[in-house]
Design an enzyme around this catalytic site. Structure first.
Site: not given
Length: 161
Positions: A35-36, A81
């Protein structure tokens, strides 16, 4: 041109199929969750349009890189995300340089939205199917634990086990 960002439904179907195939053929299967990092901060600082841009640009970067590595690899968006890649036929040893390369490409990418330069990184968890993994959830939970280990130990990290 292939569609690189595939919805969660497709991931579940593909994961089920690849898991079953790998279990019956002893072919390796490696799962990468990422994930970001600090994505909420991107939304809060620059707005949701910037967040959408970061998501789509990240997906484009990773999809392009996967196509350059092996056109059978796909990127799945599996949450807000959160993204997943199934490395069918790859061991963790084979995926390690690929995963680190993906993280580096995202880290070095230029994200520019509405006059703002946005720096991002990803945290990732990677694991390979084990012979005692009876259900898909076994490998998924292990990759998820590795992802959270990356986040808890400073983010912008890859944990492979």
């Amino acid at each position: 041109m292939r569609f690189g960002l595939i919805i969660e439904f497709a991931f579940k179907n593909d994961f089920e199929e690849q898991f079953a195939h790998s279990r019956t053929t002893d072919q390796p299967l490696t799962l990468m969750l990422f994930d970001i990092d600090h994505f909420k901060q991107v939304n809060d600082t620059y707005g949701h349009l910037a967040g959408d841009y970061v998501l789509s640009h990240t997906a484009q970067l990773v999809t392009k890189q996967l196509g350059e590595l092996d056109d059978t690899l796909h990127l799945y968006r599996t949450g807000g995300e959160e993204f997943t890649i199934l490395f069918t036929g790859y061991t963790t040893e084979q995926t390690a340089p690929l995963v680190h390369s993906i993280a580096q490409r995202v880290r070095e990418a230029h994200f520019s939205h509405d006059g703002h330069q946005i720096s991002i990184s990803i945290s990732a968890g990677v694991t390979q199917l084990h012979t005692d993994d009876d259900q898909r959830v076994d490998i998924f939970h292990r990759a998820d634990r590795n992802l959270y280990h990356s986040k808890q130990t400073g983010r912008d990290r890859v944990t492979i086990q």
